[in-house]
Design an enzyme around this catalytic site. Structure first.
Site, PDB file in Angstrom:
ATOM      1  N   CYS A   2      28.348  43.871  62.367  1.00  0.00           N
ATOM      2  CA  CYS A   2      27.887  44.760  61.307  1.00  0.00           C
ATOM      3  C   CYS A   2      28.618  46.082  61.459  1.00  0.00           C
ATOM      4  O   CYS A   2      29.217  46.346  62.496  1.00  0.00           O
ATOM      5  CB  CYS A   2      26.392  44.999  61.434  1.00  0.00           C
ATOM      6  SG  CYS A   2      25.446  43.477  61.313  1.00  0.00           S
ATOM      7  N   ARG A  28      33.500  44.608  58.408  1.00  0.00           N
ATOM      8  CA  ARG A  28      32.721  44.145  59.565  1.00  0.00           C
ATOM      9  C   ARG A  28      31.539  43.260  59.161  1.00  0.00           C
ATOM     10  O   ARG A  28      30.879  42.667  59.998  1.00  0.00           O
ATOM     11  CB  ARG A  28      32.191  45.353  60.345  1.00  0.00           C
ATOM     12  CG  ARG A  28      33.282  46.268  60.838  1.00  0.00           C
ATOM     13  CD  ARG A  28      32.695  47.401  61.644  1.00  0.00           C
ATOM     14  NE  ARG A  28      32.086  46.913  62.852  1.00  0.00           N
ATOM     15  CZ  ARG A  28      32.743  46.701  63.988  1.00  0.00           C
ATOM     16  NH1 ARG A  28      34.024  46.968  64.050  1.00  0.00           N
ATOM     17  NH2 ARG A  28      32.118  46.245  65.048  1.00  0.00           N
ATOM     18  N   TRP A  73      26.283  41.713  58.456  1.00  0.00           N
ATOM     19  CA  TRP A  73      26.684  40.309  58.545  1.00  0.00           C
ATOM     20  C   TRP A  73      25.453  39.613  59.085  1.00  0.00           C
ATOM     21  O   TRP A  73      25.066  39.826  60.236  1.00  0.00           O
ATOM     22  CB  TRP A  73      27.879  40.160  59.482  1.00  0.00           C
ATOM     23  CG  TRP A  73      28.464  38.782  59.485  1.00  0.00           C
ATOM     24  CD1 TRP A  73      29.353  38.266  58.584  1.00  0.00           C
ATOM     25  CD2 TRP A  73      28.216  37.740  60.430  1.00  0.00           C
ATOM     26  NE1 TRP A  73      29.670  36.966  58.904  1.00  0.00           N
ATOM     27  CE2 TRP A  73      28.983  36.605  60.036  1.00  0.00           C
ATOM     28  CE3 TRP A  73      27.421  37.624  61.558  1.00  0.00           C
ATOM     29  CZ2 TRP A  73      28.978  35.409  60.734  1.00  0.00           C
ATOM     30  CZ3 TRP A  73      27.416  36.419  62.264  1.00  0.00           C
ATOM     31  CH2 TRP A  73      28.196  35.327  61.845  1.00  0.00           C
ATOM     32  N   GLU A 462      47.934  27.808  63.040  1.00  0.00           N
ATOM     33  CA  GLU A 462      47.636  29.154  62.567  1.00  0.00           C
ATOM     34  C   GLU A 462      47.827  29.250  61.045  1.00  0.00           C
ATOM     35  O   GLU A 462      47.022  29.876  60.347  1.00  0.00           O
ATOM     36  CB  GLU A 462      48.508  30.175  63.317  1.00  0.00           C
ATOM     37  CG  GLU A 462      48.359  31.618  62.891  1.00  0.00           C
ATOM     38  CD  GLU A 462      46.940  32.184  63.007  1.00  0.00           C
ATOM     39  OE1 GLU A 462      46.055  31.528  63.561  1.00  0.00           O
ATOM     40  OE2 GLU A 462      46.718  33.287  62.486  1.00  0.00           O
ATOM     41  N   HIS A 485      49.512   8.390  65.167  1.00  0.00           N
ATOM     42  CA  HIS A 485      48.379   7.911  65.973  1.00  0.00           C
ATOM     43  C   HIS A 485      47.063   8.005  65.204  1.00  0.00           C
ATOM     44  O   HIS A 485      45.995   7.918  65.800  1.00  0.00           O
ATOM     45  CB  HIS A 485      48.305   8.693  67.290  1.00  0.00           C
ATOM     46  CG  HIS A 485      49.543   8.537  68.120  1.00  0.00           C
ATOM     47  ND1 HIS A 485      49.864   7.358  68.754  1.00  0.00           N
ATOM     48  CD2 HIS A 485      50.573   9.399  68.366  1.00  0.00           C
ATOM     49  CE1 HIS A 485      51.024   7.506  69.387  1.00  0.00           C
ATOM     50  NE2 HIS A 485      51.473   8.736  69.156  1.00  0.00           N
ATOM     51  N   LYS A 578      34.980  40.667  60.429  1.00  0.00           N
ATOM     52  CA  LYS A 578      36.191  40.940  61.201  1.00  0.00           C
ATOM     53  C   LYS A 578      35.968  40.792  62.695  1.00  0.00           C
ATOM     54  O   LYS A 578      36.784  40.237  63.407  1.00  0.00           O
ATOM     55  CB  LYS A 578      36.679  42.359  60.878  1.00  0.00           C
ATOM     56  CG  LYS A 578      37.957  42.748  61.580  1.00  0.00           C
ATOM     57  CD  LYS A 578      39.136  41.985  61.035  1.00  0.00           C
ATOM     58  CE  LYS A 578      40.434  42.321  61.722  1.00  0.00           C
ATOM     59  NZ  LYS A 578      41.433  41.279  61.454  1.00  0.00           N
TER      60      LYS A 578
END
Ligand code: M6R
Length: 583
Positions: A2, A28, A73, A462, A485, A578
């Site tokens: 947060c 955040r 968050w 990535e 595979h 973040k």
């Protein structure tokens, strides 16, 4: 997780200033936001809370010189107005904002309920407001004593800030979750991150675990939380400028940060040559080397394991959240290299603490300054790419991987001499347009496969993560040799496959591409060379072992282009934050 922003001082437009601070910190957490101020002519608080992103929001809160704000968050309790911070006591004289998790909140909630306190939210944070009220009113402690006692009673990694409307005072405490104090001219700012403080002052104190501040009449005494003992307030000056934390003409931070990589990669190595040489020697002599981080930082660790292997050093890359299973293998001649942009990721910090307790030397490669990880480390290498604000990490990854490459072999340092020139020439608007053109053909894809070998396998992981988190298209990275595979059974006519290649792996990867193509896959080649196997080709610079850098930058731009093309917000993808400061 947060974001906290707090203002106390000479300016009267506090609510507006807090809102501006929250906009900077919104990366955040963006489930909800809220502000509490003490209006100049009242002794109770005015509070405003909203769910969703702040966007272009304005505030109608009254004139005030003191207030607290929060971007959330969600962890405990859904995304609702009631669960948004700040939380207040019943008579709205105390408000609290909180970043972290109060692990013993249920026990405290039960105790407070028995004493007659009623709760209006499902959050762990609301207990703080009532507990402070209880300590003040029933146990007759002062406001500051009550906040410090409350903080000492809670378990977990937390930062809290409490505002008293009656006293015009703010008390803040930190243990495990970041909090920075900005010391301005007759004003004090507290924030989860320095980026929100820079518009006011560059003079800051990073609160340490177990520290608290008591803001009263523009003064900022620092206390040790355990016994309220006064401590020396040591300050430092932030080097970043306001511009570093702005979009600088780009539509999104993510794109700005991708383009900054022209400079940031070589700069990260060049400014750290001395410490890289020193740490490189320590690593070379170590009995065992571990490299660890989460998400993109874990991918960076994986790259590191390939770099070290090439130099004959065995280094295990382990996701920080899986590290516990390996902690018994650590001995005091081990080196643990922690990779983190923020230096505040809870899983990474736990792994570091575990490794440290078993005697490993800790090396941290970090971007943000003043973090918990920086303090825990025996050696830290700051990549200094400036604030990375987009939730989707880009420039921290490439800078940190470059430092790992240099660490793995000191002679690699010279490979960065011309990098900035090469990247500056290649990373331009033409490349951006080319990638945007390719993105158009992928925009409705349900799945994208990304393959590569060795370093390009990690680059594939990535790149797939960039596509997934920014655009919500399912993308998966695979080692090219693994396809036969099992994975190849997923390929059908038209399946998009990105093939990341370099000279070292060219033959093997092209042969995998042929196998995919002959089963109907559409091949997008990302490499310094074109090949008949590619239906489309994006040219990247030939950089020898560093070719992965250009390839991953294309993966980043593609993730960005797909995000924008699908109407997503690449700076703030859904459900993410973040800095993940909870386990
Ligand atoms: O701040 P950190 O580097 O420790 O963060 C680690 C991850 O949470 C982060 O890399 C995450 O995976 C990003 N969303 C990736 O873009």
């Amino acid at each position: 997780m947060c974001g906290i922003f707090v203002y106390s001082g000479k300016r009267e437009d506090t609510a507006k200033n807090i809102l501006a601070g929250l906009k900077i910190l919104e990366y955040r957490g963006y489930d909800s936001w809220g502000i509490a101020v003490k209006p100049v002519d009242q002794t109770f608080l005015a509070v405003e809370k909203h769910i969703g992103k702040i966007g272009e929001a304005t505030t109608g809160l009254p004139t005030s010189t003191i207030g607290i704000g929060h971007t959330r968050w969600a962890t405990h309790g859904g995304v609702t107005d009631q669960n948004a911070h700040p939380h207040t006591n019943e008579d709205k004289t105390i408000a609290v904002v909180h970043n972290g998790i109060v692990e013993n909140h249920q026990e405290l909630r039960r105790m407070l309920r028995k004493k007659g306190y009623e709760f209006v939210s499902e959050t762990d944070s609301e207990v703080l407001a009532h507990l402070i009220d209880h300590l003040m009113n029933n146990e007759k402690k002062s406001f500051a004593e009550s906040v410090f006692s409350c903080f000492n009673m809670i378990n977990g990694s937390n930062a809290i800030v409490a505002l008293s409307a009656k006293l015009n005072e703010i008390v803040a405490c930190r243990n495990g979750s970041p909090l920075v104090a900005g010391i301005g001219d007759d004003e004090t700012i507290l924030a989860s991150d320095v980026t929100a403080i820079i518009p006011y002052t560059r003079k800051v104190h990073y609160l340490q675990d177990g520290e608290g501040v008591h803001i009263k009449n523009s003064k900022l005494p620092l206390h040790r939380l355990s016994d309220m003992l006064f401590l020396n307030l040591e300050t430092e000056m932030i080097e970043w400028s306001v511009e570093n934390a702005q979009k600088g003409g780009y539509p999104h931070y993510m794109l700005k940060e991708i383009f900054e990589q022209k400079k940031t990669i070589s700069q990260a190595v060049n400014i750290n040559r001395e410490i890289i040489e020193k740490v490189s020697e320590i690593v070379t002599k170590a009995k065992k080397v571990y490299i660890s981080g989460c998400g993109t930082a874990y991918h960076c660790s994986l790259l590191g394991s390939y770099f070290f292997a090439k130099s004959g050093i065995s280094a295990s890359a382990i996701p920080a959240n899986e590290f516990d299973a390996f902690s018994k293998t650590i001995s005091d001649n081990s080196v643990f290299i922690a990779i983190s942009q923020s230096g505040e990721t809870a899983d990474t910090l736990l792994a570091v603490k575990s490794a440290k307790s078993k005697g490993a030397k800790i090396v941290a490669i970090i971007n943000a300054r003043g973090s918990t990880l920086e303090r825990l480390a025996d050696y830290h290498i700051p990549v200094n790419t400036g604030p990375e604000i987009a939730v989707v990490s880009t420039k921290a990854f490439t800078a940190q991987s470059a430092v790992l490459f240099a660490l793995s072999n000191k002679s690699n340092l010279q490979k960065f001499d011309d990098l900035e020139n090469v990247l500056s020439e290649w990373l331009n608007i033409n490349l951006q347009e080319k990638v945007f053109g390719v993105a158009k053909s992928l925009i409705d894809s349900k799945n994208i496969f990304v393959i590569g070998k060795y370093l390009q396998f990690v680059t594939a992981l990535e790149s797939a993560l960039k596509v997934k988190e920014a655009s919500y298209i399912h993308a998966e990275g695979f080692a090219a040799g693994e396809l036969k595979h099992g994975v190849i059974s997923l390929v059908e006519k038209g399946t998009p496959v990105m093939v990341l290649a370099d000279e070292d792996t060219k033959n093997d990867v092209l042969s995998s591409a042929t196998e995919m193509k002959s089963r109907g896959a559409k091949i997008l080649g990302i490499a310094p060379f074109n090949a008949p196997e590619f239906d489309t080709h994006i040219q990247t610079p030939e950089l020898g072992e560093l070719t992965y850098l250009g390839n991953v930058i294309v993966g980043q731009i593609l993730g960005y282009a797909l995000s924008v093309g699908r109407g997503c917000d690449p700076d703030k993808p859904r459900n993410l934050a973040k800095s993940v400061t909870v386990k």
